[in-house]
Design a protein around this motif. Structure first.
Motif, PDB file in Angstrom:
ATOM      1  N   GLY A  73       0.771  -1.227   0.000  1.00  0.00           N
ATOM      2  CA  GLY A  73       0.000   0.000   0.000  1.00  0.00           C
ATOM      3  C   GLY A  73       0.809   1.288   0.000  1.00  0.00           C
ATOM      4  N   GLN A  74       2.148   1.200   0.123  1.00  0.00           N
ATOM      5  CA  GLN A  74       2.971   2.411   0.120  1.00  0.00           C
ATOM      6  C   GLN A  74       3.965   2.343  -1.033  1.00  0.00           C
ATOM      7  N   MET A  75       4.001   3.433  -1.818  1.00  0.00           N
ATOM      8  CA  MET A  75       4.880   3.484  -2.975  1.00  0.00           C
ATOM      9  C   MET A  75       6.081   4.376  -2.687  1.00  0.00           C
ATOM     10  N   SER A  76       7.225   3.953  -3.173  1.00  0.00           N
ATOM     11  CA  SER A  76       8.452   4.740  -3.085  1.00  0.00           C
ATOM     12  C   SER A  76       8.632   5.454  -4.415  1.00  0.00           C
ATOM     13  N   PRO A  77       8.884   6.771  -4.409  1.00  0.00           N
ATOM     14  CA  PRO A  77       9.027   7.496  -5.673  1.00  0.00           C
ATOM     15  C   PRO A  77      10.298   7.083  -6.412  1.00  0.00           C
ATOM     16  N   PRO A  78      10.412   7.419  -7.703  1.00  0.00           N
ATOM     17  CA  PRO A  78      11.637   7.114  -8.442  1.00  0.00           C
ATOM     18  C   PRO A  78      12.856   7.714  -7.736  1.00  0.00           C
ATOM     19  N   TYR A  79      13.980   7.017  -7.852  1.00  0.00           N
ATOM     20  CA  TYR A  79      15.208   7.391  -7.160  1.00  0.00           C
ATOM     21  C   TYR A  79      16.348   7.401  -8.170  1.00  0.00           C
ATOM     22  N   VAL A  80      17.150   8.454  -8.147  1.00  0.00           N
ATOM     23  CA  VAL A  80      18.269   8.593  -9.071  1.00  0.00           C
ATOM     24  C   VAL A  80      19.541   8.140  -8.361  1.00  0.00           C
ATOM     25  N   VAL A  81      20.229   7.155  -8.939  1.00  0.00           N
ATOM     26  CA  VAL A  81      21.474   6.632  -8.380  1.00  0.00           C
ATOM     27  C   VAL A  81      22.634   7.333  -9.074  1.00  0.00           C
ATOM     28  N   LEU A  82      23.578   7.835  -8.272  1.00  0.00           N
ATOM     29  CA  LEU A  82      24.680   8.644  -8.779  1.00  0.00           C
ATOM     30  C   LEU A  82      26.034   8.018  -8.480  1.00  0.00           C
ATOM     31  N   ALA A  83      26.999   8.277  -9.370  1.00  0.00           N
ATOM     32  CA  ALA A  83      28.392   7.900  -9.142  1.00  0.00           C
ATOM     33  C   ALA A  83      29.227   9.170  -9.223  1.00  0.00           C
ATOM     34  N   LEU A  84      30.194   9.304  -8.356  1.00  0.00           N
ATOM     35  CA  LEU A  84      31.062  10.474  -8.324  1.00  0.00           C
ATOM     36  C   LEU A  84      31.760  10.632  -9.667  1.00  0.00           C
ATOM     37  N   ASP A  85      31.768  11.851 -10.226  1.00  0.00           N
ATOM     38  CA  ASP A  85      32.363  12.119 -11.541  1.00  0.00           C
ATOM     39  C   ASP A  85      33.429  13.211 -11.418  1.00  0.00           C
ATOM     40  N   GLN A  86      34.170  13.189 -10.340  1.00  0.00           N
ATOM     41  CA  GLN A  86      35.262  14.121 -10.072  1.00  0.00           C
ATOM     42  C   GLN A  86      36.121  13.502  -8.982  1.00  0.00           C
ATOM     43  N   ASP A  87      37.212  14.166  -8.637  1.00  0.00           N
ATOM     44  CA  ASP A  87      38.007  13.707  -7.502  1.00  0.00           C
ATOM     45  C   ASP A  87      37.155  13.798  -6.245  1.00  0.00           C
ATOM     46  N   ASP A  88      37.388  12.873  -5.323  1.00  0.00           N
ATOM     47  CA  ASP A  88      36.628  12.876  -4.069  1.00  0.00           C
ATOM     48  C   ASP A  88      36.900  14.188  -3.328  1.00  0.00           C
ATOM     49  N   PRO A  89      35.864  14.961  -3.019  1.00  0.00           N
ATOM     50  CA  PRO A  89      36.068  16.249  -2.355  1.00  0.00           C
ATOM     51  C   PRO A  89      36.393  16.126  -0.866  1.00  0.00           C
ATOM     52  N   GLU A  90      36.600  14.912  -0.390  1.00  0.00           N
ATOM     53  CA  GLU A  90      36.934  14.633   1.006  1.00  0.00           C
ATOM     54  C   GLU A  90      35.888  15.156   1.988  1.00  0.00           C
ATOM     55  N   PRO A  91      34.633  14.743   1.769  1.00  0.00           N
ATOM     56  CA  PRO A  91      33.598  15.106   2.741  1.00  0.00           C
ATOM     57  C   PRO A  91      33.747  14.254   3.992  1.00  0.00           C
ATOM     58  N   LEU A  92      32.757  14.335   4.866  1.00  0.00           N
ATOM     59  CA  LEU A  92      32.795  13.565   6.105  1.00  0.00           C
ATOM     60  C   LEU A  92      32.738  12.063   5.832  1.00  0.00           C
ATOM     61  N   VAL A  93      31.939  11.638   4.850  1.00  0.00           N
ATOM     62  CA  VAL A  93      31.905  10.247   4.403  1.00  0.00           C
ATOM     63  C   VAL A  93      32.016  10.235   2.881  1.00  0.00           C
ATOM     64  N   SER A  94      32.481   9.141   2.330  1.00  0.00           N
ATOM     65  CA  SER A  94      32.713   9.041   0.892  1.00  0.00           C
ATOM     66  C   SER A  94      31.445   9.255   0.079  1.00  0.00           C
ATOM     67  N   LEU A  95      31.616   9.861  -1.095  1.00  0.00           N
ATOM     68  CA  LEU A  95      30.501  10.094  -2.006  1.00  0.00           C
ATOM     69  C   LEU A  95      30.629   9.245  -3.260  1.00  0.00           C
ATOM     70  N   SER A  96      31.383   8.141  -3.212  1.00  0.00           N
ATOM     71  CA  SER A  96      31.616   7.354  -4.425  1.00  0.00           C
ATOM     72  C   SER A  96      30.309   6.946  -5.086  1.00  0.00           C
ATOM     73  N   THR A  97      29.324   6.576  -4.303  1.00  0.00           N
ATOM     74  CA  THR A  97      27.973   6.341  -4.828  1.00  0.00           C
ATOM     75  C   THR A  97      26.980   6.930  -3.834  1.00  0.00           C
ATOM     76  N   THR A  98      25.961   7.536  -4.378  1.00  0.00           N
ATOM     77  CA  THR A  98      24.910   8.133  -3.554  1.00  0.00           C
ATOM     78  C   THR A  98      23.689   8.293  -4.436  1.00  0.00           C
ATOM     79  N   GLY A  99      22.710   8.995  -3.983  1.00  0.00           N
ATOM     80  CA  GLY A  99      21.519   9.210  -4.792  1.00  0.00           C
ATOM     81  C   GLY A  99      20.560  10.159  -4.125  1.00  0.00           C
ATOM     82  N   ALA A 100      19.460  10.427  -4.844  1.00  0.00           N
ATOM     83  CA  ALA A 100      18.438  11.330  -4.327  1.00  0.00           C
ATOM     84  C   ALA A 100      17.133  11.057  -5.054  1.00  0.00           C
ATOM     85  N   GLY A 101      16.060  11.558  -4.501  1.00  0.00           N
ATOM     86  CA  GLY A 101      14.753  11.428  -5.126  1.00  0.00           C
ATOM     87  C   GLY A 101      14.711  12.172  -6.449  1.00  0.00           C
ATOM     88  N   ILE A 102      13.894  11.700  -7.366  1.00  0.00           N
ATOM     89  CA  ILE A 102      13.786  12.284  -8.697  1.00  0.00           C
ATOM     90  C   ILE A 102      13.385  13.757  -8.635  1.00  0.00           C
TER      91      ILE A 102
END
Length: 113
Positions: free
Chosen positions: A44-73
């Motif tokens: 009965g509950q739907m999850s909206p589309p989700y965009v999966v991302l891969a880092l496309d630059q040098d790692d900016p050295e955040p608090l945790v790695s951004l090698s793969t992440t994502g966000a809602g459409i």
């Protein structure tokens, strides 16, 4: 005198805990690897589309790695598709690094690169 010592102890602990937080924010370039379609997560509950991302630059050295992440459409321009390069605002907050939990990450809004 005891009340004064107690107040000083509370202030010292409060200062220590506030000093344990960290924040990082920056624009980061990613490549869209895939877009997961809307799906049912629990009956009965739907999850909206989700965009999966891969880092496309040098790692900016955040608090945790951004090698793969994502966000809602909803964080992307209309018509975004796999293979597109995007630039996204990324925020990470470590509220208390004594709790053993990873920092909270938030991605978006994003724009085409």
């Amino acid at each position: 005198m005891k009340a004064l010592k107690a107040c000083l102890a509370i202030l010292a602990v409060g200062t220590l805990l506030v000093g344990c937080s960290a924040k990082w924010e920056e624009e980061v370039r990613f490549k869209v690897t895939r877009i997961t379609p809307e799906r049912e997560t629990v009956p009965g509950q739907m999850s909206p589309p989700y965009v999966v991302l891969a880092l496309d630059q040098d790692d900016p050295e955040p608090l945790v790695s951004l090698s793969t992440t994502g966000a809602g459409i909803d964080q992307f321009p209309e018509g975004v598709k796999a293979g597109d390069a995007v630039i996204c605002e990324v925020r990470q907050v470590e509220k208390n690094n004594l709790d053993g939990l990873e920092p909270e990450s938030e991605v978006g809004p994003c724009r085409l690169a």
